[in-house]
Structures are given as C-alpha cells and as structure tokens.
Design an enzyme around this catalytic site. Structure first.
Site, PDB file in Angstrom:
ATOM      1  N   ASP A 140      88.693  53.338  47.919  1.00 15.28           N
ATOM      2  CA  ASP A 140      88.373  53.125  46.507  1.00 15.28           C
ATOM      3  C   ASP A 140      87.518  54.239  45.914  1.00 15.28           C
ATOM      4  O   ASP A 140      87.505  54.439  44.705  1.00 15.28           O
ATOM      5  CB  ASP A 140      87.664  51.772  46.336  1.00 15.28           C
ATOM      6  CG  ASP A 140      88.616  50.605  46.533  1.00 15.28           C
ATOM      7  OD1 ASP A 140      89.785  50.742  46.146  1.00 15.28           O
ATOM      8  OD2 ASP A 140      88.200  49.581  47.073  1.00 15.28           O
TER       9      ASP A 140
ATOM     10  N   TYR B 283      89.390  43.501  43.004  1.00 18.22           N
ATOM     11  CA  TYR B 283      88.037  43.300  43.526  1.00 18.22           C
ATOM     12  C   TYR B 283      86.985  43.885  42.602  1.00 18.22           C
ATOM     13  O   TYR B 283      87.208  44.903  41.930  1.00 18.22           O
ATOM     14  CB  TYR B 283      87.883  43.940  44.910  1.00 18.22           C
ATOM     15  CG  TYR B 283      88.074  42.962  46.057  1.00 18.22           C
ATOM     16  CD1 TYR B 283      87.101  42.024  46.363  1.00 18.22           C
ATOM     17  CD2 TYR B 283      89.226  42.987  46.834  1.00 18.22           C
ATOM     18  CE1 TYR B 283      87.266  41.130  47.411  1.00 18.22           C
ATOM     19  CE2 TYR B 283      89.406  42.094  47.882  1.00 18.22           C
ATOM     20  CZ  TYR B 283      88.423  41.166  48.162  1.00 18.22           C
ATOM     21  OH  TYR B 283      88.580  40.285  49.196  1.00 18.22           O
TER      22      TYR B 283
END
Length: 641
Positions: A298, A382
């Site tokens: 990420d 998320y």
C-alpha cells in the site's frame, strides 16, 4: 514563482509548500520532460544528507531538491527526475527500466480506466451475463499485479476482481463475483486475459452497516464524554516544530509514507533522527487460480499518503486539537491540499506512577499523559490509522489501527480452508498486514550499537541449588548479516540501541530498547514471488548502516518489481554496525483470520511497538509531574490520589 519565494524555507526538512510543488512541476515542463500523456506520479522532498541537516543553523542557505516520478501513459515509460527548486533546473533525469527496476506506482487515473475497458471486453461481459449480472452493475476493483508471468514483465498490468452493486447505497464488498479474474494492460487499455475459473454463487445479503435484516438501533444509554483543557494544550507549535513537556521534534508529510517524524529529542538529547512507516504489504492466503496473486504494497505501489483522510473534530480526534494540513502533487502536477490531515492532541493515560508506603506513610499518585500525533488513510476497502505516542517517562510508541471493510470472496466451505464465513455465503480470506517502520536512530548521538537481549533460564546447580535463578544474555549485532532477527516472546526478546560513548551516573551506556510485536512474519513460502518482493517482512528486525539513499525496505519501485529490492540489496556488503550510525527496520502487524464480528465494518485491530529508555536517564524522568488537581476527582478532593 520567484527565487526569493522558493528560498523561503527556514529549515532543510520543512515540508514542501504548494508553491514549491508548482515550481518543481514547472521546471520539469520547461525541460521538455512532460508531454500530453505525461502524469506526475510522485513529487516529494529529497531530504538533505543527515550531516548537512545537523550542521544547519538558522540563516544558512538551503537548497531545495525535489524528486519527481513521471509516467507517459501512452508508452508506459517511467522517469525518475531530480529537480533543484532553488536552482530552477533539472539536476538528473533517469529512465526507469520497467523490467529490472519495476514500474512506477499506480495512478488514480489508471484505476478509473478499468471499468470502461472491461465493459467492452466480450469475455468479461459474457462471464457476468452467465451469472445473470448486468456489467454496468459490477464494480471492477483494480488491484496490483505483482510479478508472476514473463510475458507481463515490462508492461503495466492490473488484475481485476468484480463485485456486484445493486444500487448506489449497496456495499459492493458484500457481493463478490468470485471465480472470475481479468488481467488488464494499462498502457494498451485492453484486457490481456479474462479467466472464468469457477461459477460460484454471488452472496445476496446486503452489507451496509445499517442495512436490514441486521441493522442495530442506535444506542441511547451512552452519556457524552467531554475532554477539555480549560487553559489550552501544553504543546507549542512553530511551523513544523513541536515542543511538549521535555520533547521536541519536527512534523513531516510525504505522499508515499504519509506522516513522518524528524529529529525527535527528549530533555534536549536526540533519540531518533527520522521515523516513518516506510512500507506495508498485505499478502493473502488464498492459493486458488483466481486469487493466488493477491498481495498489495500500500505504500510503494499505491502511495497511501495520497489517500490521507481529512479528519473531523469529535469523530477522529477528541480534545484540544492542533491540525496540520498536507500538500502533495496531483497527477497533473498541480498542488493539492488535504485539510486537517494530521491530528495532534494530548490525552490522559491513567496512572504514571503510584506508591503507598508501609513505613513512611507516603501515598502519592501521578497521572500519565501522552502526546498523540496521527493520521488516517483509506486504501480501497481498508482504513489505516497510524498513531505516534510520546509519554512523560520518555517512552515512544507507534500504534497502527486497521479498520474498514474486509476483502471478500464467495465462501466455499471446508473444501477451501483459506477464508472465514462472515455472512451467508460470504467469505473473508485469511491475510496479513505487515508494516515496516524505518527508525533512523540517534540515541544521544550518532554512534550507536544494537544488542539483542534474551531472558535465560538457568539449570539447577551448585550456584543455583533451588532452580529459581534466571538471567539474561546480551549479544551485540556486529554486522548487517547478523542483524536480521526474529522476535521471540518465549524469551522476552528486545533490542537495545545504546551509545557506548555516553554514560549515565552509574557508568552504564545510555540506550533505548525496542520492544517488538512478536506476531508471525510473512507466512508465504520462502520461494514464493511475494517472499522475494517483500523480503523485509521475513524478519522482525533488520539493522543497516545509515545511507541517505536507502529509504524503502522493498526498494524504490515496488510495483511489479521482480524481487530482491530494498533491504536484501542494502545488506549485501554486510557493513559493520558497532559504534555506527544505524537504522532499524522493524516489521510488525496482525495476521488476520477474520471473524463474523469483523463484518460488515471491522472494529479496529491494533498492532505496534514501543521504544523505552534503558539507562538513558539517571532515574525516573517523570518525578517532576505534579499531582492532579482536577475538580472532577471523586469526593471533590483537592488532589487525586
């Protein structure tokens, strides 16, 4: 923008301003490096060498250099450019080898191109039609491809899973169209493959947190909690510099790393030169042909700092808040600002120290408080919060908070033991969240040594006749090859960073101890593609000699990198570490076996680590904390005990 304005930075580590970002983009354009299809992937401050920063005094001239990553969307070619904003010139421009170096991070613009591409692909449309779905109601979720197939090397590839959405309010994650995966070439704008491996039922139950049949009424029995500081906060802010209690540090922000802390010192003595979350990887455990490739970096692939939330008082932060905005470059090179990106406040943290003495009648209590510096970012399903805590006793702590919506699949029962059923027919695959903190240590200076300390049981002997004896071992990590370590909770393993040249009043070297989170490291096989690309996550601790160019544990260009980048390359020469300028790289994070309680929105899952002073102070540094005089103590006593 004038040269005078560019040179207005008052410190070498000052965050980039909108004017500096615009100037850097303009210099790159003027150099002829930007065409009609060029996008600005990343624009970030090139921090000067530590020697130069530490030698800086106010008023010294400051050269501001900026790193610019460019992508030509028409060719897929990436370029790594160094710009001197103060000098008004391109210093260096290097073409990125898409095979050997990997690809530049993925653009938001590229994400947005996926659904139109697949809507015109007969194979994708046919797979949806077979399942009775209108392709217009299927959200195509673009996900980083990893590095698996030779024919993809050198091409910008995205892999895509589908999720049905009945209407605008419907949560697509509740309806995975499992069994189908598309591979898309972003440069050519076509799907190179659509694989329809399994025809699995699409889970039907809606998943919004307030959707029937499982919507819960809002509670009415919780009374308000108000946090007030009638005299204002105890910290002061001067630009990017923060002072609180005995602490002093600088705030930083980067589109790749998000929040960074710089020149962290307590009682006028340095502890950490630079601290950040330099990478995170989320590897999934499902080995099926649909999902074997699922593992996301990420930080390096998505630049998660770009997706930082604008925080709201009373929701994300409570109390007397100081917010910092964050400025970065949009994909067209223009500056973008996120208001209230970083939140800073104080909070009570229970008892700091307490004693009621049998002999003297002493009865004293002092309350702990901590300074909180945090930000939240959302990457797809998320949401991640990162909270740095500074305490009155010299402790430093990092806490990650993972929440949001778990990634979903069709649940296939015991025949496929890689997911939990979280709703009827809805699976949540097993996965890990592995963060890597880069801690450029400076414990009372730059001459540090790292020791590994373990508790040691001693057998019964003449010296230990009753078998109660135990001690500890203290092993120096002398070189980079020796300093690749795993945590071990069974022996209470910690790592001490000490300065042998600085001693406390007892003659002991001053130090700080890293108390790790002793969860599993990367669980994928050592020979897997993800283990080669995320080698940093195979150990809890790496220690390296400081090198200004060594910033990212998985390498500069993580997207589709073939592997062995970052830390494996950094330690290849096995540099000595004793009495050196050292950097700690600490891997931590949860291994997530989802529960039904994680659906439809997951309660926060916590992970992190702690740095505690060991001999850094001559005695308890919090003895000067005054007794509480709160009017809200039980019985309205003048002092809380």
């Amino acid at each position: 923008m004038t040269t005078t304005e560019v040179r207005s930075a008052t410190h070498p580590l000052a965050r980039l301003t909108a004017e500096e970002i615009a100037a850097a983009a303009g210099i790159v354009r003027d150099a002829g490096l930007v065409g009609g299809h060029t996008r600005f992937v990343y624009v970030g401050l090139i921090e000067p060498h530590k020697d130069d920063v530490l030698a800086f005094t106010p008023g010294d001239p400051i050269e501001r250099r900026v790193r610019v990553l460019l992508l030509d969307r028409s060719t897929g070619d990436g370029r790594d450019v160094t710009v001197s904003v103060t000098g008004g010139a391109v210093v260096q421009s290097v073409e990125i080898d898409g095979v050997a170096d990997g690809q530049v991070p993925i653009l938001e613009e590229e994400f947005g191109a996926i659904e139109p591409i697949l809507a015109e692909d007969e194979r994708w449309v046919a797979a949806m039609t077979t399942r009775g779905l209108d392709v217009a109601n299927v959200r195509a979720v673009p996900l980083s491809a990893g590095s698996y197939f030779e024919e993809e090397f050198g091409h910008r590839i995205i892999r895509v899973l589908g999720f049905f959405q009945a209407d605008e309010a419907d949560l697509p994650w509740a309806h995975p169209v499992d069994g189908v995966v598309a591979y898309v070439d972003l440069t050519r704008g076509v799907a190179t493959a659509v694989h329809d491996h399994l025809d699995l039922p699409v889970p039907a139950e809606r998943g919004e947190w307030n959707a029937e049949p499982h919507a819960q009424p809002t509670r009415t029995d919780l009374k308000p909690i108000e946090i007030t500081q009638p005299e204002g906060p105890s910290f002061t802010v001067d630009g990017d510099e923060v002072t609180w209690a005995d602490w002093r540090f600088r705030i930083g922000f980067d589109a790749r790393e998000g929040l960074t802390l710089h020149q962290l010192a307590v009682d006028g003595r340095s502890v950490i030169y630079r601290a950040s979350i330099a990478e995170m990887v989320v590897p999934y455990a499902d080995p099926s042909p649909v999902r074997f490739w699922q593992n996301y970096f990420d930080t390096g692939e998505y630049l998660y700092g770009r997706f930082t939330n604008s925080l709201e008082l009373g929701c994300d932060c409570l109390g007397e808040i100081h917010y910092f905005d964050a400025t970065f470059a949009g994909e067209d090179g223009t500056p973008k600002t996120i208001a209230n990106a970083i939140c800073m406040h104080e909070e009570d943290y229970g008892v700091l120290w307490k004693h009621t003495d049998l002999f003297t009648g002493m009865a004293e209590t002092r309350r702990q408080r901590r300074l909180v510096v945090s930000f939240f970012t959302t990457i797809g399903n998320y949401d991640y919060g990162f909270y740095w805590y500074l305490y009155l006793d010299g402790t430093i702590q990092l806490e990650s908070k993972s929440t949001g919506v778990v990634f979903t699949s069709a649940f296939r029962g015991d025949e496929h033991p890689y997911a939990t059923e979280v709703a009827p027919g809805l699976g949540a695959p097993y996965h890990q969240h592995l963060f890597c903190a880069r801690l450029d240590m400076a414990v009372d200076g730059r001459v540090n040594t790292v020791y590994e300390l373990d508790a040691v049981r001693q057998p019964m002997s003449a010296a230990n006749p009753y078998g109660n004896g135990f001690t500890r071992s203290r092993t120096p990590l002398r070189s980079e090859s020796q300093a690749q370590r795993t945590a071990d909770a069974t022996v209470g393993r910690v790592w001490h960073v000490v300065n042998e040249e600085a001693r406390n009043r007892l003659g002991q070297p001053v130090g700080y101890a890293l108390h790790p989170m002793a969860g599993p490291v990367l669980l994928a096989d050592d020979n897997s593609s993800i283990a080669k690309r995320a080698t940093f996550a195979t150990k809890h601790l790496w220690v390296t000699r400081y090198d200004a160019a060594e910033r990212y544990p998985a390498g500069d260009f993580v997207n589709q990198h073939p592997g062995a980048g970052g830390l494996p390359a950094f330690v290849a020469n096995d540099r000595p570490l004793e009495g050196e300028d050292v950097v700690l790289w600490h891997t931590f994070g949860p291994t997530h076996f989802p529960r039904p309680e994680d659906w439809p929105v997951m309660p926060v899952d916590y992970a992190g680590f702690t740095l505690k002073p060991v001999g850094f102070f001559d005695r308890n540094p919090a003895l000067g904390v005054p007794a509480s005089t709160s009017a809200h103590c039980a019985g309205q006593e003048p002092h809380c005990t």
